[in-house]
Design a protein around this motif. Structure first.
Motif, PDB file in Angstrom:
ATOM      1  N   GLU A 260      10.715 -17.794  -1.323  1.00 30.87           N
ATOM      2  CA  GLU A 260      10.089 -19.117  -1.366  1.00 30.87           C
ATOM      3  C   GLU A 260       9.003 -19.264  -0.308  1.00 30.87           C
ATOM      4  N   PRO A 261       9.204 -18.809   0.942  1.00 31.77           N
ATOM      5  CA  PRO A 261       8.143 -18.995   1.950  1.00 31.77           C
ATOM      6  C   PRO A 261       6.980 -18.019   1.807  1.00 31.77           C
ATOM      7  N   LEU A 262       7.206 -16.853   1.170  1.00 33.79           N
ATOM      8  CA  LEU A 262       6.167 -15.821   1.162  1.00 33.79           C
ATOM      9  C   LEU A 262       6.340 -14.897  -0.026  1.00 33.79           C
ATOM     10  N   THR A 263       5.232 -14.603  -0.700  1.00 34.86           N
ATOM     11  CA  THR A 263       5.200 -13.534  -1.692  1.00 34.86           C
ATOM     12  C   THR A 263       4.063 -12.588  -1.324  1.00 34.86           C
ATOM     13  N   ALA A 264       4.292 -11.302  -1.490  1.00 38.75           N
ATOM     14  CA  ALA A 264       3.278 -10.313  -1.124  1.00 38.75           C
ATOM     15  C   ALA A 264       3.440  -9.087  -2.012  1.00 38.75           C
ATOM     16  N   SER A 265       2.336  -8.380  -2.213  1.00 38.52           N
ATOM     17  CA  SER A 265       2.394  -7.155  -3.012  1.00 38.52           C
ATOM     18  C   SER A 265       1.288  -6.202  -2.586  1.00 38.52           C
ATOM     19  N   TYR A 266       1.561  -4.906  -2.810  1.00 36.46           N
ATOM     20  CA  TYR A 266       0.559  -3.863  -2.582  1.00 36.46           C
ATOM     21  C   TYR A 266       0.721  -2.816  -3.665  1.00 36.46           C
ATOM     22  N   GLU A 267      -0.395  -2.435  -4.257  1.00 37.56           N
ATOM     23  CA  GLU A 267      -0.408  -1.385  -5.277  1.00 37.56           C
ATOM     24  C   GLU A 267      -1.517  -0.405  -4.900  1.00 37.56           C
ATOM     25  N   GLY A 268      -1.151   0.874  -4.755  1.00 36.32           N
ATOM     26  CA  GLY A 268      -2.199   1.835  -4.449  1.00 36.32           C
ATOM     27  C   GLY A 268      -1.659   3.043  -3.705  1.00 36.32           C
ATOM     28  N   GLU A 269      -2.551   3.710  -3.014  1.00 37.27           N
ATOM     29  CA  GLU A 269      -2.221   4.933  -2.299  1.00 37.27           C
ATOM     30  C   GLU A 269      -1.813   4.621  -0.866  1.00 37.27           C
ATOM     31  N   PHE A 270      -0.883   5.427  -0.364  1.00 37.08           N
ATOM     32  CA  PHE A 270      -0.418   5.248   1.011  1.00 37.08           C
ATOM     33  C   PHE A 270      -0.169   6.611   1.623  1.00 37.08           C
ATOM     34  N   ARG A 271      -0.598   6.739   2.881  1.00 38.75           N
ATOM     35  CA  ARG A 271      -0.313   7.948   3.648  1.00 38.75           C
ATOM     36  C   ARG A 271      -0.059   7.547   5.084  1.00 38.75           C
ATOM     37  N   SER A 272       1.053   8.012   5.657  1.00 40.08           N
ATOM     38  CA  SER A 272       1.392   7.637   7.028  1.00 40.08           C
ATOM     39  C   SER A 272       1.077   8.727   8.043  1.00 40.08           C
ATOM     40  N   ALA A 273       0.867   9.962   7.605  1.00 38.33           N
ATOM     41  CA  ALA A 273       0.601  11.050   8.548  1.00 38.33           C
ATOM     42  C   ALA A 273      -0.775  10.897   9.173  1.00 38.33           C
ATOM     43  N   GLY A 274      -0.923  11.415  10.370  1.00 37.79           N
ATOM     44  CA  GLY A 274      -2.221  11.386  11.047  1.00 37.79           C
ATOM     45  C   GLY A 274      -2.685   9.972  11.293  1.00 37.79           C
ATOM     46  N   ALA A 275      -3.920   9.698  10.929  1.00 39.23           N
ATOM     47  CA  ALA A 275      -4.477   8.350  11.097  1.00 39.23           C
ATOM     48  C   ALA A 275      -3.968   7.389  10.030  1.00 39.23           C
ATOM     49  N   GLY A 276      -3.248   7.913   9.017  1.00 42.81           N
ATOM     50  CA  GLY A 276      -2.762   7.071   7.940  1.00 42.81           C
ATOM     51  C   GLY A 276      -3.879   6.681   6.992  1.00 42.81           C
ATOM     52  N   ARG A 277      -3.506   6.103   5.863  1.00 45.40           N
ATOM     53  CA  ARG A 277      -4.519   5.654   4.918  1.00 45.40           C
ATOM     54  C   ARG A 277      -3.932   4.672   3.927  1.00 45.40           C
ATOM     55  N   LEU A 278      -4.730   3.665   3.607  1.00 48.02           N
ATOM     56  CA  LEU A 278      -4.441   2.715   2.538  1.00 48.02           C
ATOM     57  C   LEU A 278      -5.625   2.685   1.601  1.00 48.02           C
ATOM     58  N   ASN A 279      -5.358   2.606   0.320  1.00 49.49           N
ATOM     59  CA  ASN A 279      -6.429   2.461  -0.667  1.00 49.49           C
ATOM     60  C   ASN A 279      -5.814   1.849  -1.922  1.00 49.49           C
ATOM     61  N   GLY A 280      -5.948   0.527  -2.035  1.00 47.01           N
ATOM     62  CA  GLY A 280      -5.324  -0.124  -3.169  1.00 47.01           C
ATOM     63  C   GLY A 280      -5.701  -1.590  -3.246  1.00 47.01           C
ATOM     64  N   ALA A 281      -4.747  -2.391  -3.704  1.00 51.21           N
ATOM     65  CA  ALA A 281      -4.962  -3.832  -3.877  1.00 51.21           C
ATOM     66  C   ALA A 281      -3.839  -4.579  -3.177  1.00 51.21           C
ATOM     67  N   LEU A 282      -4.209  -5.608  -2.413  1.00 46.88           N
ATOM     68  CA  LEU A 282      -3.267  -6.379  -1.619  1.00 46.88           C
ATOM     69  C   LEU A 282      -3.341  -7.847  -2.012  1.00 46.88           C
ATOM     70  N   SER A 283      -2.206  -8.519  -2.009  1.00 50.06           N
ATOM     71  CA  SER A 283      -2.195  -9.968  -2.235  1.00 50.06           C
ATOM     72  C   SER A 283      -0.994 -10.569  -1.538  1.00 50.06           C
ATOM     73  N   PHE A 284      -1.155 -11.798  -1.074  1.00 49.48           N
ATOM     74  CA  PHE A 284      -0.019 -12.548  -0.569  1.00 49.48           C
ATOM     75  C   PHE A 284      -0.299 -14.030  -0.737  1.00 49.48           C
ATOM     76  N   ALA A 285       0.767 -14.808  -0.774  1.00 49.00           N
ATOM     77  CA  ALA A 285       0.660 -16.258  -0.932  1.00 49.00           C
ATOM     78  C   ALA A 285       1.729 -16.916  -0.081  1.00 49.00           C
ATOM     79  N   ILE A 286       1.317 -17.933   0.685  1.00 51.20           N
ATOM     80  CA  ILE A 286       2.224 -18.689   1.551  1.00 51.20           C
ATOM     81  C   ILE A 286       2.066 -20.166   1.192  1.00 51.20           C
ATOM     82  N   PRO A 287       3.005 -20.751   0.471  1.00 52.71           N
ATOM     83  CA  PRO A 287       2.867 -22.165   0.090  1.00 52.71           C
ATOM     84  C   PRO A 287       2.849 -23.108   1.284  1.00 52.71           C
ATOM     85  N   SER A 288       3.601 -22.794   2.335  1.00 51.29           N
ATOM     86  CA  SER A 288       3.630 -23.617   3.546  1.00 51.29           C
ATOM     87  C   SER A 288       3.567 -22.692   4.747  1.00 51.29           C
TER      88      SER A 288
END
Length: 628
Positions: A260-288
């Motif tokens: 109820e307080p928070l919705t969030a999502s991520y779709e895409g590529e993820f890598r945690s090794a080294g410097a790490g990497r994100l490449n995808g789509a992010l969204s979140f919604a906070i009603p209050s």
């Protein structure tokens, strides 16, 4: 060679042989079925021996890396599936016998291989934990135990593929990953607890879900449902290669959080090794925002938080820098589009550009500071958002609103560094004229300080007066207004109680509502005092009006106030305290032709205005002088 006819004895012998074969086959089938029935009947007895019990403990330990203890002999169920039911299963850290178990479950159900069980071995792929408890460390800042310890098969597999990933972190060779089967782990009515001073404190309750991972080189998913801090939360994670995820290699993931307080999502590529990497789509919604900050215990003040916030964007970057190239940010219904750049570290920073069609100023500013609310001098400033991160945002809005007022074509710049925030407006069209100004909050010291300045050129006095809360004393005329104020406090209301600064205004030809000048002269001539509302009817035509005032500790001191109206001129002087909204003014009405600095006589009336802003009264100050 000629064929010999079959004799009758041959037929008889052949029939006997066939009968014998059939009997033998039937006997073998009966024997096999009997053996199967005996095996099936013996299966629970065989599988429930101490040997199988120990084998189950060994197998669970081999996967998890923990020392596993089973309180009682397994109970075997044959139908509808062959499984072992265990009571009182606990998992301990090796060598850490004095502390409570890391994981324990009242009941564990394991689907077994029947053939392996008959041989005294254990082979299973599906495990169900009922009423499990997971114990975290005693320090809230600690992540808790390593659930894949170095001696477990999963950890060993991660170590094995880490070298493969090092060869090509962006495109690891999944075909070389271990293909060991894993299976599904289900759990219901679980709890996550933290040990504090030897006592358990619930972190998550009513935890249920499953982890499905057919084999270590296959895709996998996790689904969790539970209650955290009084709110129902659902988390769904999936990955094309969980093993690559754990080892730091690049893989696609899908992550969703719903509450109820928070919705969030991520779709895409993820890598945690080294410097790490994100490449995808992010969204979140906070009603209050206020509810979400309180729920997550983010350590940020909720007193001025805006109502709602949403963000959708593509996201790309590494561990320390993340870009949102197509950000759509919605604040209380105000939609802004642009680019954002996030930088992590000991002090995170956010920079970029946002353009709004319509922007509510109070919602935006209140995200960082209580612009229009009440606060306490000396209150805890460590909770403010501007103490948590630095900001550098270029802003533009076709239309902005603040308390019902509208300002168009706004261009501005918002910066915040180490507790000092500046909202600078370099261009704006409002109240029929142009506006520039700045709003500054300095929270770097023990006491917050606020500064506000504005220069308004060619504005409509009536619209400006209505917007600032002084509709009855601002002329209906074109004019210029300039002010600069500063004082302690982190909101406008508090700052104005302690403000220092100056104010000046000049208006040209127009009208001033609520003043009957003839009635004012007449009533003051009669002496006594009367409410200002008694002479509030009528409209006074003016040629010009000028005001110069200084503000000292929240008290406005009028240096010059002149209203030129036809043959008359009105002078005002005195003080207007902001705190308490009091009035203490003296005024003079005189002829413009005969009164000057060299000729203070020739006044028509002198009066005093006192009381409050809401209900002032007027009294005669000096006997009227007859004009010569």
């Amino acid at each position: 060679m000629t064929d010999r006819p079959i004799a009758a004895n041959d037929w008889k012998q052949s029939g006997v042989t066939t009968t014998v074969l059939i009997r033998r086959a039937l006997f073998a089938l009966v024997a096999l079925l009997s053996l199967g029935a005996l095996s099936l009947a013996a299966l629970p007895w065989v599988a429930s021996t101490q040997l199988v019990r120990n084998r189950i403990a060994i197998e669970l330990s081999a996967w998890s890396g923990f020392r596993v203890a089973i309180a009682s002999t397994p109970q075997i169920e044959v139908f509808p599936t062959f499984k072992a039911v265990l009571a009182g299963v606990t998992l301990y850290q090796w060598g850490d016998w004095d502390n409570p178990a890391v994981i324990e479950a009242e009941r564990v159900e394991i689907d077994l291989s029947a053939l392996d069980a008959l041989n005294g071995n254990v082979s299973f792929s599906d495990v169900k934990l009922i009423n499990p408890v997971v114990r975290l460390g005693s320090n809230p800042g600690e992540p808790g135990p390593e659930f894949f310890t170095s001696s477990g098969r999963i950890s060993q597999a991660v170590d094995a593929v880490r070298d493969l990933i090092a060869e090509n972190p962006d495109k690891p060779d999944f075909s070389r990953f271990p293909a060991t089967p894993f299976g599904t782990v289900e759990f219901s009515n679980g709890r996550v607890v933290r040990m504090v001073d030897g006592q358990q404190q619930d972190v998550v309750t009513r935890l249920s879900g499953n982890a499905a991972w057919p084999a270590l080189n296959a895709s996998g998913s996790v689904s969790l449902r539970g209650t955290w801090r009084g709110e129902d939360v659902a988390v769904d994670l999936s990955s094309a290669s969980p093993l690559a995820f754990f080892a730091g290699g690049a893989t696609s993931i899908s992550a969703k959080l719903n509450s109820e307080p928070l919705t969030a999502s991520y779709e895409g590529e993820f890598r945690s090794a080294g410097a790490g990497r994100l490449n995808g789509a992010l969204s979140f919604a906070i009603p209050s925002v206020r509810r979400a900050i309180s729920w997550t215990d983010a350590g940020i003040s909720t007193g001025s938080a805006i109502g709602s916030i949403q963000l959708q964007s593509k996201v790309a970057g590494e561990r320390e820098t993340i870009d949102l190239p197509e950000a759509v940010l919605t604040l209380d219904g105000s939609v802004g589009k642009g680019t954002l750049h996030l930088k992590s570290g000991a002090r995170p920073s956010i920079s970029g550009q946002l353009a709004f069609d319509t922007l509510d100023i109070q919602s935006f500013v209140s995200l960082f500071t209580p612009l229009m609310s009440y606060d306490r001098v000396g209150s805890d400033l460590s909770e403010g958002l501007i103490h948590k991160a630095d900001f550098d945002l270029q802003l533009a809005a076709k239309k902005t609103t603040l308390d019902g007022s509208e300002v168009d074509n706004v261009k501005g710049h918002m910066t915040a560094q180490k507790g000092r925030t500046i909202f600078d407006v370099s261009q704006a069209d409002g109240f029929g004229g142009t506006l520039v100004g700045a709003f500054t909050i300095d929270q770097t010291g023990d006491t917050p300080k606020t500064e506000i300045r504005m220069d308004a050129k060619g504005i409509d006095g009536e619209a400006f007066g209505a917007a600032t809360g002084f509709p009855t004393i601002t002329p209906k005329a074109k004019g210029d207004v300039s002010f600069a104020l500063s004082g302690i406090g982190q909101s406008l209301d508090t700052m104005l109680n302690y403000a220092d600064g100056n104010l000046s205004a000049h208006f040209g030809k127009g009208e001033l509502d609520g003043i009957d000048l003839t009635a004012l002269v007449s009533k003051t001539a009669g002496g006594g005092f009367f409410p200002l509302s008694d002479i509030a009817s009528g409209t006074l035509a003016i040629d010009a009006a000028d005001l110069d005032a200084t503000i000292v500790h929240g008290v406005g001191r009028i240096q010059k106030a002149e209203i030129r109206a036809g043959p008359r001129i009105i002078f005002l002087s005195g003080i207007l305290p902001y705190a308490g909204r009091g009035v203490a003014l003296s005024g003079t009405i005189a002829s413009r032709d005969k009164v000057s600095i060299f000729n203070p006589n020739g006044r028509e009336a002198s009066f005093f205005v006192g009381g409050s802003w809401d209900a002032p009264f007027v009294s005669a100050a000096l006997p009227p002088q007859t004009l010569q």
